[in-house]
Design a protein around this motif. Structure first.
Motif, PDB file in Angstrom:
ATOM      1  N   ALA A   1      68.323  44.145  34.600  1.00 21.09           N
ATOM      2  CA  ALA A   1      67.079  43.930  33.877  1.00 21.09           C
ATOM      3  C   ALA A   1      66.341  45.271  33.781  1.00 21.09           C
ATOM      4  O   ALA A   1      66.768  46.279  34.342  1.00 21.09           O
ATOM      5  CB  ALA A   1      66.226  42.910  34.616  1.00 21.09           C
ATOM      6  N   PHE A   2      65.238  45.289  33.029  1.00 22.52           N
ATOM      7  CA  PHE A   2      64.382  46.488  33.009  1.00 22.52           C
ATOM      8  C   PHE A   2      62.925  46.069  33.165  1.00 22.52           C
ATOM      9  O   PHE A   2      62.564  44.932  32.837  1.00 22.52           O
ATOM     10  CB  PHE A   2      64.592  47.288  31.722  1.00 22.52           C
TER      11      PHE A   2
ATOM     12  N   GLY B   1      59.057  44.403  46.495  1.00 22.09           N
ATOM     13  CA  GLY B   1      59.795  44.602  45.255  1.00 22.09           C
ATOM     14  C   GLY B   1      60.948  45.577  45.472  1.00 22.09           C
ATOM     15  O   GLY B   1      60.959  46.332  46.448  1.00 22.09           O
ATOM     16  N   ARG B   2      61.935  45.520  44.563  1.00 21.07           N
ATOM     17  CA  ARG B   2      63.073  46.437  44.686  1.00 21.07           C
ATOM     18  C   ARG B   2      63.367  47.069  43.335  1.00 21.07           C
ATOM     19  O   ARG B   2      63.743  46.386  42.389  1.00 21.07           O
ATOM     20  CB  ARG B   2      64.306  45.684  45.191  1.00 21.07           C
ATOM     21  N   ALA B   3      63.172  48.394  43.267  1.00 23.47           N
ATOM     22  CA  ALA B   3      63.392  49.115  42.014  1.00 23.47           C
ATOM     23  C   ALA B   3      64.798  49.681  41.972  1.00 23.47           C
ATOM     24  O   ALA B   3      65.338  50.092  42.994  1.00 23.47           O
ATOM     25  CB  ALA B   3      62.375  50.244  41.879  1.00 23.47           C
ATOM     26  N   GLY B   4      65.374  49.714  40.770  1.00 23.10           N
ATOM     27  CA  GLY B   4      66.635  50.407  40.547  1.00 23.10           C
ATOM     28  C   GLY B   4      66.338  51.822  40.086  1.00 23.10           C
ATOM     29  O   GLY B   4      65.350  52.423  40.486  1.00 23.10           O
ATOM     30  N   PRO B   5      67.202  52.375  39.226  1.00 24.63           N
ATOM     31  CA  PRO B   5      66.974  53.734  38.738  1.00 24.63           C
ATOM     32  C   PRO B   5      65.623  53.848  38.040  1.00 24.63           C
ATOM     33  O   PRO B   5      65.212  52.938  37.326  1.00 24.63           O
ATOM     34  CB  PRO B   5      68.114  53.935  37.734  1.00 24.63           C
ATOM     35  N   VAL B   6      64.962  54.976  38.260  1.00 25.30           N
ATOM     36  CA  VAL B   6      63.637  55.191  37.676  1.00 25.30           C
ATOM     37  C   VAL B   6      63.774  56.191  36.529  1.00 25.30           C
ATOM     38  O   VAL B   6      64.272  57.302  36.735  1.00 25.30           O
ATOM     39  CB  VAL B   6      62.659  55.726  38.743  1.00 25.30           C
TER      40      VAL B   6
ATOM     41  N   PRO C   1      59.082  45.424  40.591  1.00 26.08           N
ATOM     42  CA  PRO C   1      60.435  45.049  40.153  1.00 26.08           C
ATOM     43  C   PRO C   1      61.109  44.085  41.133  1.00 26.08           C
ATOM     44  O   PRO C   1      60.894  44.151  42.338  1.00 26.08           O
ATOM     45  CB  PRO C   1      61.172  46.390  40.141  1.00 26.08           C
ATOM     46  N   CYS C   2      61.894  43.203  40.575  1.00 23.24           N
ATOM     47  CA  CYS C   2      62.688  42.300  41.391  1.00 23.24           C
ATOM     48  C   CYS C   2      64.161  42.681  41.227  1.00 23.24           C
ATOM     49  O   CYS C   2      64.607  42.897  40.108  1.00 23.24           O
ATOM     50  CB  CYS C   2      62.489  40.856  40.927  1.00 23.24           C
ATOM     51  N   ASP C   3      64.908  42.777  42.254  1.00 25.12           N
ATOM     52  CA  ASP C   3      66.370  42.898  42.186  1.00 25.12           C
ATOM     53  C   ASP C   3      66.865  44.121  41.412  1.00 25.12           C
ATOM     54  O   ASP C   3      67.706  44.015  40.522  1.00 25.12           O
ATOM     55  CB  ASP C   3      66.975  41.613  41.585  1.00 25.12           C
ATOM     56  N   ASP C   4      66.321  45.270  41.743  1.00 24.01           N
ATOM     57  CA  ASP C   4      66.844  46.566  41.282  1.00 24.01           C
ATOM     58  C   ASP C   4      66.961  46.755  39.771  1.00 24.01           C
ATOM     59  O   ASP C   4      67.990  47.219  39.285  1.00 24.01           O
ATOM     60  CB  ASP C   4      68.229  46.830  41.919  1.00 24.01           C
TER      61      ASP C   4
ATOM     62  N   TYR D   1      58.330  53.148  43.237  1.00 27.63           N
ATOM     63  CA  TYR D   1      58.257  52.347  42.019  1.00 27.63           C
ATOM     64  C   TYR D   1      58.518  50.866  42.276  1.00 27.63           C
ATOM     65  O   TYR D   1      58.654  50.086  41.351  1.00 27.63           O
ATOM     66  CB  TYR D   1      59.186  52.929  40.949  1.00 27.63           C
ATOM     67  N   SER D   2      58.567  50.480  43.538  1.00 28.77           N
ATOM     68  CA  SER D   2      58.674  49.060  43.856  1.00 28.77           C
ATOM     69  C   SER D   2      57.288  48.419  43.981  1.00 28.77           C
ATOM     70  O   SER D   2      57.183  47.228  44.220  1.00 28.77           O
ATOM     71  CB  SER D   2      59.442  48.859  45.165  1.00 28.77           C
ATOM     72  N   ARG D   3      56.244  49.244  43.781  1.00 32.34           N
ATOM     73  CA  ARG D   3      54.893  48.697  43.963  1.00 32.34           C
ATOM     74  C   ARG D   3      53.990  49.036  42.788  1.00 32.34           C
ATOM     75  O   ARG D   3      54.276  49.931  42.003  1.00 32.34           O
ATOM     76  CB  ARG D   3      54.274  49.271  45.249  1.00 32.34           C
ATOM     77  N   ASP D   4      52.867  48.336  42.714  1.00 29.95           N
ATOM     78  CA  ASP D   4      51.831  48.701  41.755  1.00 29.95           C
ATOM     79  C   ASP D   4      50.512  48.789  42.513  1.00 29.95           C
ATOM     80  O   ASP D   4      50.510  49.113  43.699  1.00 29.95           O
ATOM     81  CB  ASP D   4      51.786  47.703  40.591  1.00 29.95           C
TER      82      ASP D   4
END
Lengths: 468, 403, 294
Positions: free
Chosen positions: A56-57, A29-34, A72-75, A19-22
């Protein structure tokens, strides 16, 4: 997070990586909880949980975007809407359908098939992209020339704002009461909130459709014919241009009957009542012939029409057989400048020793130059990015804009100050701050801030202080 | 599986195959497990991205990673949808082969696969199960046919035949009437038909799915040894047909490629000889077509199946573009919850087709799909069972086998 | 100094200010607070490019003047309003044309707007091309905002081919029957008894559809029925003397309508938007887009 059951939220490293990519080339990118909410209430819960944890979300649909809009930026908390995929109501009388954001565009098309109505936006990714994503990007597609992009087909939208409140923007019918906040929200790329229900307008199917294929020995003649058709007072349902390389790549697979020795072909689709369509077929045929078309072919039946379109829609597939990677641009220029800018695009690609193909929505001047490359070749990415930037600059110099349908995302925010003055950008930021005062909805997208996103750097070379 | 152009990493995936994916996401709606979950980890694009990180040494396989791979049904519905032509089946089979070297498969899967490779054990086990079924010891579990046959006929292979019907393992023991119907139809064209029988045994498809490539190779050698000559080998099971056609890639030998070239799906073969099949005529009830993944996405002969059925019965199409039913060989046993969610999607599509057409019968050319949909309450038949019933009595010109 | 700079200087950096257009719908959304300074936006058609289907025009240009310029090229815009109205006024009020089904919503007409913001500086919303998703869509926000967020000086509008032929019909027929019989009629109105239909397009098609409607009991009339002066949103019935636009839910009625009920959460958001663009509340004070029923 107690908002969702354990099966619908994950902090797993594999999930966060995916989920850090599209759909774009953007990495880092860096994703937090999905999270996979299924109701508006659960989306509110996700937003509030993000706030409670100081995060952020980022809303995300199918992740087919091409500009890093959902990277996503910064989890941040990822709010994935794919499980909100119900078509809630189709009101044929009032020609409105309420859908959840995770409904796939083509699924809605199939659902409506046979009803005499359809949802007009048909982006090339329509088999995978979601209506929520279409709203976020104000998506287009070939048939937006006559019918308009997504915003023209979204009557109302239920939004979860970044403070967790739920609002319905717009009206099922007619003009907005008060400010057109619906119009402002559409195309907001997820930075203004999360769409949780969408009322889409349904368009009556045309009683008659005619599809023409024109072929030219000069690209410039095809380009000039595009504006000649529009100038003659014909507004085709679709008007697409494919250049020789695309034709050569597509024809062996699709057998659409594209002439292999043509420099460019135009697909012109005319629709409406039979008398007008017949008249316009005659007009386009005459304009094409005068403009240098060698042949003008009218699809004899649905099968031939489907073949012509299949070629257009398979273009990316055929291209992938030539080089493993492509970088797709999306600028718009005045259609009267098509011939000149196309020449420039070819020259730019040649200067950077790259293959370029052009297959695009010529009717509204929406260029889609595809730069083909093999990312395993050392140094190629730098050439691709440099060529891309030159194409953007050439488009702006011709009086164009940065994006016609893919949006800005992370990819093009560094170019925003080429098109807009600091005052222009400040006005846009005023809108954003009103929707998201704390800056937690998909931060760092669209407007250039100077801050970098996660480990994304290749595309993000805006020096500090460019604006604000 | 193909001779590698280059492999660079840990799993040993072919570099060209891996790099062909540009992450566009057009595969997503064609993946039954992504459809059921909306989760990238259950999608072809996500699985390829995850293969990449292990292949390049960026991460170690962990439980989350393995679950992403193990939840792939290997239906290969993503392959025709992929504009870049990513050979997903190859990537996943290679990944599972790598995984099988790093862990032990579940005991029931190992046992089950072992039985498939041993026809005598399968026949014995089947008789025991059939007895147990009749004595009411258990209900159908979803991957067994509703009523197993108690007596299994043994047939001698005719010496002089024109084509060989590949009979495989479970189908031969559990649903022999399908082979009988297929044989009737084949013979109606005037062909002399032999059967591969227990000497050839199991094709090894489920072993490949599970990553047991060596076991699959030894089964392939046995099949090929049992079927010398140059007659065409016809499969009435979509999964077996797909596997037999890939022996060339599995074994990488001239001989195996030559064998694979002899293989055709029954419908693929029949469609060339439709003029020899005479329908009895009259009205027949419509049937709903379910495309087995290995017929539609892998062998891509779903058109032939329709062409063969068309003269005999009105066909009703599903509106789900060939999405998998969830059976997937042993998938329904190993991932029962996810398989059931996937099947729910198919059930919804079938119910829509029933509502639209009033059809009561579903046809499917693969045993796994038939059992799994049968367990959902549908009457499922093989297309050639329907064709066999619709054949005019005089259809068979040269009956050679006296069964 | 160009016209936009002159306009900017007239607006200035402080003090309550409003723009006077044709004044034809001056009271919509409330009158400007007493003492508000009036300014006038630039007037005149700057550039019309038929092959681009765009026209650049001063916001103070009378709509009639714009129509005169476009007519010889066979094009039109979606803007519609009372005699004497200006382009900027139509956009600020935000009412779509009766012919919306053919020409599109007003909110889709504005491609680019050169505005003066509350800080007295100019900015551009949107862009010069017919298709554009670059940045936030401020143009749609400006349409219907009654000049409360920014003041439009010059605008770039989408044009489209004008119909070759147009015909109004009316008949004592249920409006649903028109929807079933015709392909995208430009306008369908209903007063509870009589349905009025506007057909537009190529003559051959209009003639054909007219004959279909005649068989349903319609007769040709000279033009649109006269609409009562006030607007409301349809709530399920058509009161005496009112006319309903089928497909938009806009009710034209003889008496002023009650003010719309606005969800407090939406009102709060709209309030934040207003403050964000105009922190001191100097642009069109006294006017409120939410004090207009439809």
């Amino acid at each position: 997070m107690e908002v969702l059951g354990p099966d619908r939220v994950t902090d797993g490293s594999a999930a966060r990586r995916l989920y850090s990519r599209d759909g774009s080339v953007i990495e880092g990118g860096r994703a937090g909880p999905v999270c996979f909410p299924e109701t508006t209430g659960e989306v509110v819960g996700c937003v509030q949980a993000a706030r409670a944890h100081g995060r952020a979300f980022v809303p995300r649909g199918a992740g087919t975007g091409l500009t890093g809009g959902s990277v996503p930026c910064d989890d941040p908390v990822m709010i994935v809407t794919t499980r909100m995929n119900q078509i809630l109501e189709v009101d044929r009388g009032r020609r409105v359908a309420w859908v959840e954001p995770g409904v796939v565009n083509l699924d809605l098309a199939h659902h409506l098939a046979g009803s005499g109505l359809h949802f007009a936006p048909d982006p090339s990714s329509q088999q995978a992209c979601t209506i929520g994503g279409n709203v976020a990007n104000n998506s287009g597609g070939p048939h937006c020339l006559a019918y308009g992009v997504t915003s023209a087909h979204v009557a109302a939208v239920e939004v979860v704002l970044s403070d967790g409140t739920v609002v319905v923007l717009g009206e099922e019918q007619g003009d907005s009461v008060g400010l057109d906040l619906r119009g402002a929200f559409v195309g907001g790329e997820g930075t203004l909130g999360v769409a949780t229900k969408i009322a889409v307008r349904l368009t009556q199917d045309p009683p008659k459709v005619a599809t023409l294929l024109l072929d030219f020995v000069e690209v410039a003649d095809a380009a000039t014919t595009v504006s000649a058709i529009i100038a003659a007072g014909v507004l085709p349902a679709a008007l697409e241009l494919m250049d020789r390389r695309v034709v050569e790549a597509v024809e062996p697979f699709v057998h659409a009957g594209y002439p292999l020795d043509a420099a460019a072909v135009l697909i012109v689709e005319l629709d409406g009542l039979p008398g007008g369509v017949a008249h316009e077929v005659g007009l386009v045929t005459r304009i094409g012939s005068q403009g240098g078309a060698r042949t003008v072919r009218l699809a004899a039946d649905d099968a031939e029409r489907d073949r012509i379109w299949k070629g257009r829609k398979s273009a990316f597939g055929a291209i992938a057989n030539i080089r493993p990677d492509y970088y797709l641009h999306d600028t718009v220029i005045p259609r009267t400048k098509l011939a000149g800018v196309l020449d420039e695009v070819y020259a730019i690609a040649e200067r950077h020793d790259l293959l370029v193909m052009n297959v695009f929505h010529a009717g509204d001047g929406n260029l889609h130059p595809l730069l083909l490359f093999d990312s395993r070749e050392p140094g190629v990415m730098e050439r691709v990015l440099a060529a891309g930037e030159e194409i953007v600059r050439a488009s702006l110099a011709a009086g164009g804009v940065l994006s016609g349908e893919h949006g800005i995302g992370l990819e093009k925010r560094r170019f925003m100050s080429l098109q807009f003055s600091p005052e222009d950008l400040a006005a846009q930021d005023a809108l954003r701050r009103a929707f998201d005062p704390d800056g937690i909805a998909n931060p760092l997208k669209v407007l250039p801030t100077g801050a970098s996103c996660g480990d994304v750097n290749a595309l993000d070379v805006v020096p500090d202080g460019v604006w604000v | 599986m193909i001779a590698r152009s280059s492999t660079t990493g840990r799993i040993g995936l072919r570099d060209d195959a891996l790099s062909a994916c540009v992450s566009c996401g057009l595969c997503l709606p064609h993946c039954p497990t992504y459809r059921a979950t909306g989760d990238e980890r259950r999608s072809p694009r996500g699985r390829i991205a995850l293969m990449r990180i292990v292949e390049s040494g960026l991460a170690e396989p962990n439980a989350e990673w393995l679950a992403a791979m193990d939840t792939c049904i290997q239906c290969r519905g993503c392959e025709p949808a992929c504009p870049s032509g990513v050979p997903f089946g190859e990537l996943m089979a290679d990944t599972q082969a790598f995984n099988s070297g790093t862990r032990r498969l579940p005991l029931r899967l190992r046992l089950g696969l072992r039985v498939l490779g041993r026809p005598q054990m399968l026949r014995l086990g089947t008789r025991l199960l059939a007895l147990a079924q009749r004595m009411g010891f258990f209900r159908s579990s979803g991957f067994l046919p509703g009523r197993l046959p108690l007596r299994l006929p043994r047939r001698p292979a005719p010496a002089e035949v024109d084509v060989v019907l590949f009979t495989g393992c479970v189908m031969d023991t559990w649903t022999p009437h399908v082979h009988d119907a297929a044989q009737r139809v084949l013979e109606a064209t005037g062909a002399r038909v032999g059967r591969s029988g227990t000497a050839a045994g199991c094709c090894g498809a489920l072993h490949v799915h599970a990553g047991l490539r060596e076991e699959a190779r030894s089964l392939a050698h046995r099949v090929m040894a049992a079927l010398p000559g140059d007659q065409q080998v016809l499969a009435d099971s979509a999964g077996c047909g797909a596997m037999l056609k890939e022996y060339g890639d599995l074994l990488g030998t001239e001989e195996a490629h030559a064998f694979s070239a002899r293989v055709a799906d029954v419908h693929e073969w029949l469609v060339e000889r439709l003029d020899r099949l005479t329908p009895v005529g009259g009205r027949s009830e419509p049937v709903i077509i379910q495309d087995p993944c290995h017929l539609r996405h892998v062998q891509r002969v779903d058109g032939a199946m329709r062409a063969v059925l068309a003269p005999f019965v009105p066909v009703v199409e599903l509106d789900d573009e060939g999405l998998c039913c969830g059976a997937g060989g042993a998938f329904a046993v190993l991932q029962p919850d996810l398989a059931a969610k996937v099947r729910d999607q198919k059930v919804a599509a079938i119910d829509r087709a029933v509502a639209r057409s009033g059809a009561a019968v579903v046809v499917s050319a693969n045993p796994g799909c038939s059992f799994y949909l049968g367990a959902a309450g549908y009457q499922v038949r093989h297309p050639l069972e329907v064709v066999a019933e619709g054949l005019a009595a005089t259809g068979g010109q040269e009956m050679t086998d006296g069964n | 100094m160009n016209a936009l700079d002159t306009f900017r200087d007239a607006v200035g950096e402080s003090g309550a200010v409003c723009v006077r257009g044709g004044g034809t719908r001056w009271a919509v959304g409330g009158l400007p607070r007493p003492g508000t300074r009036e300014v006038v936006a630039p007037s005149g058609v700057k550039r019309h490019d038929p092959a681009e289907m765009i026209v650049s025009v001063g916001a103070g240009t009378p709509l009639g003047d714009l129509r005169e310029v476009l007519r010889p090229t066979g094009q039109e815009t979606t803007l519609d309003g009372p005699d004497g109205c200006t382009v900027g006024g139509v956009l600020a009020v935000g009412h779509s044309s009766l012919r919306r089904a053919r020409v599109g919503a007003l909110t889709d007409a504005l491609l680019e707007a050169n505005c003066v913001g509350a800080n007295g500086r100019t900015f551009t919303a949107g862009g010069p091309t017919v298709k554009n998703v670059t940045g936030y869509d401020l143009c749609r926000l400006l349409v219907g905002s009654l000049g409360t967020l920014a003041l439009m000086g010059e605008v770039l509008l989408r044009t489209r081919p004008a119909p070759e032929h147009a015909m109004w019909l009316e008949g004592e027929v249920e409006p649903d029957e028109v929807a079933a019989a015709c392909y995208r009629p430009s306008c369908v109105l209903w007063d509870g008894t009589t349905t009025s239909v506007c057909l537009e397009g190529y003559q051959v098609d209009v003639v054909e559809e007219v004959s279909i409607l005649r068989r349903l009991g319609f007769r040709e009339v000279g033009g649109s029925p006269v609409l009562p002066p006030f607007r409301a949103r349809w709530a399920g019935n058509v009161p005496e003397g009112a006319v309903l636009e089928i497909g938009t839910g806009v009710l034209h009625q003889p008496l002023p309508a009650d003010l719309p009920l606005v969800d407090p959460a939406v009102a709060r958001l709209a309030g934040r938007v207003k403050v964000s663009f105009d922190p001191t509340g100097r642009l069109n004070p006294g006017r409120d887009p939410y004090r207009e029923a439809a």
